[in-house]
Structure formats: structure tokens, C-alpha cells
Design an enzyme around this catalytic site. Sequence first.
Site, short mmCIF file in Angstrom:
data_model
loop_
_atom_site.label_atom_id
_atom_site.label_comp_id
_atom_site.label_asym_id
_atom_site.label_seq_id
_atom_site.Cartn_x
_atom_site.Cartn_y
_atom_site.Cartn_z
N VAL A 243 0.91 -1.06 0.00
CA VAL A 243 -0.03 0.20 -0.03
C VAL A 243 0.86 1.14 0.00
O VAL A 243 0.60 2.34 -0.62
CB VAL A 243 -1.14 -0.07 1.15
CG1 VAL A 243 -1.60 1.31 1.52
CG2 VAL A 243 -2.06 -1.40 0.81
N HIS A 244 1.97 1.18 0.75
CA HIS A 244 2.73 2.52 0.87
C HIS A 244 3.60 2.80 -0.52
O HIS A 244 3.94 3.95 -0.44
CB HIS A 244 3.69 2.28 1.91
CG HIS A 244 4.93 1.45 1.79
ND1 HIS A 244 5.40 0.54 2.69
CD2 HIS A 244 5.73 0.93 0.65
CE1 HIS A 244 6.29 -0.46 2.31
NE2 HIS A 244 6.48 0.08 0.86
N GLY A 245 3.72 1.83 -1.37
CA GLY A 245 4.08 2.21 -2.81
C GLY A 245 3.15 2.55 -3.73
O GLY A 245 3.41 2.69 -4.90
#
Length: 342
Positions: A243-245
Amino acid sequence: MPLFINALEAAAHRLSVVPPMFDYFNALGLHALIAAARMGVFDALDERPSTGDELAATLGLDPSSTTMLLRALAGLGYLRIRRGRYRLTRVSRLWFTTGSATSLVAGLEFWERTACVVWPRLEKTVRDGSPATPFYELLENDPELSRSFQAWTAAVARRQAPATARAIPVPRGAGRVLDVGGGHGVFSMALLRRHPGLRATVLDLPRALDAAAEHPRLTLRAGSFLSDDLGGGYDVVLLFNIVHGLDDEAVAALLPRLAAALNPGGTIVVGDQFGDSVMPGRASRTLLGLLDLNYRVAAGGRVRGFAEVSRLLREAGFRRPRHRRPLRSVTTELAIAETRRR
Ligand SMILES: C[S@@+](CC[C@H](N)C(=O)[O-])C[C@H]1O[C@@H](n2cnc3c(N)ncnc32)[C@H](O)[C@@H]1O
């Protein structure tokens, strides 16, 4: 590793008695660490604590420069001196010897390239909001860099996977796990070890799967979670450090597709660093801020808090998102939720 500064040094910094060069010195520390690990300094000292001259003779290095390097590493907390000889600290033995299961040595090329190639493009990212690199495209086209990236993420995963697997509620009778962007497969392997009835599929880009784990109940599937069919009938979906990417649009598009790939009552586990957790101190908050920027400059993503991830999960049709911190740290936090039972 942060520089250890005492109250007097902190005051000298605040009063501007010294120029604000800590960030510059931190960058030098990274290079000292990488050089030492690559030259086998940590492995050699693990075998035999040594003076600078002894180590230089063992590794065929320049004695005076080697002593300087060892002194710098001791200052950074990676070595300690006893009876005139340098020896490893617990931290350096765990992360910087090649024989350790959590060795970061093979992942250091990735750190170096990120620091020297990706971050110098930060200005562009801040000006126009776009990432400096099409990050995963870059990895797909550069086998060595991809290997190094997978080595680094696998080492971190090995440290986290046992506690994480214990925290994942695998429903009774569950049979199939989809590990989305699971790369090395370390998190899947930890679940397979705990649950003999499970089978797991790691879905990742082709190059990323080159170094993936092998196991009779583990299937490696090359493809893109953004554009390929995800299949169906899964009981558990792992979405670890994905998700963070991604940008907001990609996350909003992916989560409902994962809900549809799960059986009714199936479980999604989002593993990431959530920015709204209680931070133990200013250094952790600062690191998280830099990590946020790192995800943006490298991949166009960002840190998302549990509150936001929880909302996104509900919007995608998941129920009861819960927050878990299996290692009591911000390195891997979990958001666990289920699809509706029909
Ligand atoms: C930060 S790593 C996380 C790896 C692993 N899940 C972990 O937590 O250690 C992100 C992974 O997502 C994969 N990935 C990125 N974009 C992808 C895509 N479009 N389709 C499939 N995998 C992708 C990368 O190759 C990489 O293995």
C-alpha cells in the site's frame, strides 16, 4: 544508526556553535557501513575480534585507513572495543554478517543506489509530485538491483515473519492464501509452517520471483496485481508493504478486487507502517517522516495511517478492521479485516 549526541552537544547545535552538519555525517556513516560490510569487516570480526592492524592484515587492507573505519563504526554503535580489539555488537552480528538469517549485506547495493540515484531527484518530486523513478520498472530491468532489493526486504521479513504469522487469524478449514506482491515469499512461508493445511500463491512481477522461496505448497505466479486477473476462492490475502508504494487511485482500485478474490468471510491482512500509531520518540517520528518522503520519491506512494487504511478497507467491502502490532514496533503493523459472510 542515529548519531548519539549528549546534552552538551545538543546545546552546541541549538546555539549554532557548530554548523548543522549532522545530516551530512549521517550520510557518511551510511557509506562507512556499506563499505565495511562489502569488504567483509563484520564477518572477519565475528570470526576473530581484532585491532585495526590485525584486521587490515587479514583482509589485505591499508592499516591506518582500516583503523579509522573501525573507530567510525564503533562511534556509530556497530562495534565495541575490548582490550584494544574491535568486536561486533549484537546489532551488527544480526544484520551485517553474511551468515545471519537476517543479513542485510546482499541488500546494501539497493540502499546505496536509492541514496545516490533516487534521492538526488527529490527536488523534481517535490516540484511536480511525481516519483523520481518508475521504481518497480527499474527493478524489473536491472537483475542485480532487483536481487539486492529482494535480499533487503527478505531479511527484514525474516525478522518479522514468525511473530506476524502468529498474529494472523487463519480461519478454521482455510485452504488458500494469496500473497500479493509477496516477492521473496517469506511471509507466506511462515504461514505455511504454522498451518500444514494451507497452500499459498505469491503473485509478483517476474524478476522479483527469481529469488523466491521454494516449497511444495507454495506457487509462484508472475503477473501484475494492478492489471492481471487475481483469481478467486482465497481464504486469506496478504498485502504486505504494498500500500505504501501505491498512489490513492491504485489503492482504491486494488482493494475491492482483493475483496472479490476472497471467499465470503475471508481475511485480508495489510502489513505496513501506519503513520498514526503512538510513536515512542522524536527520532521515530523523524524517521517515519523521511520514510514517507522515501515512498513518494521512490515509488509515488506514501505512509497511510491505520485510520485511513481502515476507511479504505470498509469502502472496499471489508468488515471490522483491527490494528495489530505483533512486534510492538512501527516496522510492521497489521490491519486485519474480513469480507462479509453471505
Ligand atoms: C516493498 S516489496 C514487499 C515485498 C513483501 N511483500 C514484503 O513485505 O517483504 C513490494 C513488492 O511488490 C512487488 N510489486 C510491485 N508492483 C507490482 C505489481 N504491479 N504486480 C505485482 N507485484 C508488484 C515488487 O516486485 C515487490 O516484490
